[in-house]
Write an enzyme that holds these catalytic residues in place. Sequence first.
Site, PDB file in Angstrom:
ATOM      1  N   ALA A   1      -3.798  -4.438   2.577  1.00 17.06           N
ATOM      2  CA  ALA A   1      -5.123  -4.156   3.225  1.00 17.06           C
ATOM      3  C   ALA A   1      -4.781  -2.654   3.974  1.00 17.06           C
ATOM      4  CB  ALA A   1      -5.470  -4.728   4.289  1.00 17.06           C
TER       5      ALA A   1
ATOM      6  N   ARG B   1      -6.561   7.680   0.734  1.00 13.47           N
ATOM      7  CA  ARG B   1      -5.821   8.775   1.113  1.00 13.47           C
ATOM      8  C   ARG B   1      -4.354   8.365   0.956  1.00 13.47           C
ATOM      9  NH1 ARG B   1      -8.402  10.782   6.845  1.00 13.47           N
ATOM     10  NH2 ARG B   1     -10.402  11.005   6.118  1.00 13.47           N
ATOM     11  N   GLY B   2      -3.928   7.506   0.006  1.00 12.20           N
ATOM     12  CA  GLY B   2      -2.663   7.297  -0.558  1.00 12.20           C
ATOM     13  C   GLY B   2      -1.776   5.975   0.216  1.00 12.20           C
TER      14      GLY B   2
ATOM     15  N   GLU C   1      -3.875 -11.748  -7.385  1.00 11.89           N
ATOM     16  CA  GLU C   1      -5.197 -12.137  -7.663  1.00 11.89           C
ATOM     17  C   GLU C   1      -6.390 -11.458  -6.918  1.00 11.89           C
ATOM     18  OE1 GLU C   1      -6.372 -16.507  -8.380  1.00 11.89           O
ATOM     19  OE2 GLU C   1      -7.372 -16.101  -6.438  1.00 11.89           O
TER      20      GLU C   1
ATOM     21  N   ASN D   1     -13.365  -5.857  -7.239  1.00 15.14           N
ATOM     22  CA  ASN D   1     -12.532  -5.318  -6.221  1.00 15.14           C
ATOM     23  C   ASN D   1     -12.188  -3.601  -6.706  1.00 15.14           C
ATOM     24  OD1 ASN D   1     -10.402  -4.309  -4.377  1.00 15.14           O
ATOM     25  ND2 ASN D   1      -9.891  -6.231  -4.085  1.00 15.14           N
TER      26      ASN D   1
ATOM     27  N   TYR E   1      -3.948  -1.089  -8.865  1.00  9.09           N
ATOM     28  CA  TYR E   1      -2.918  -1.778  -9.577  1.00  9.09           C
ATOM     29  C   TYR E   1      -2.570  -1.158 -10.974  1.00  9.09           C
ATOM     30  CZ  TYR E   1      -4.264  -4.895  -5.720  1.00  9.09           C
ATOM     31  OH  TYR E   1      -4.371  -5.413  -4.451  1.00  9.09           O
TER      32      TYR E   1
END
Length: 164
Positions: free
Chosen positions: A86, A94-95, A119, A124, A130
Amino acid sequence: MASRRSSWDIAPIDIQFGDLNHLNDVMKVMESAFPKAYGEAWNYHQCRSMLVMPSAKLLIALQQDIICGFVISRQAADEEELLMIAVSPERQCRGVGYLLLEHMLQAARNHCVSAVFLEMRTDNPAKNLYSKFGFHQIGLRKDYYTGPNMEKFDAVTYKAILTN
């Protein structure tokens, strides 16, 4: 762990291992980062219960000494599961998430992890992040999440193979 200036910000972002002493600040990020409509955020007790496990790891992102993101993962044998990532809404895009994931994967490699799993809900937007790190879909759970107005969303399982 490391400090690095992202191309998005002036102040450097410091990524380091965290512990239970950081839990209150982690919860502030958790509560602000996850939409309540999906019920994905963990509560204080759930986070604490996970972080006291010897296989669990907490990475925190600090900017100007304020926690602006975190990763919770756990290792079993030579596999790691990314349980939660999170970033505070004002720090997203912003990285920060990129740096957290990069450091989490390097720490996994350092602990002889060969594969990382995660998962997430199908809609999302983190799937783009990812994919940059080599995660690919390996599974699907139909109607796993419930969103606003009782709308159902599938859960997608991803895997990344780590190499040294």
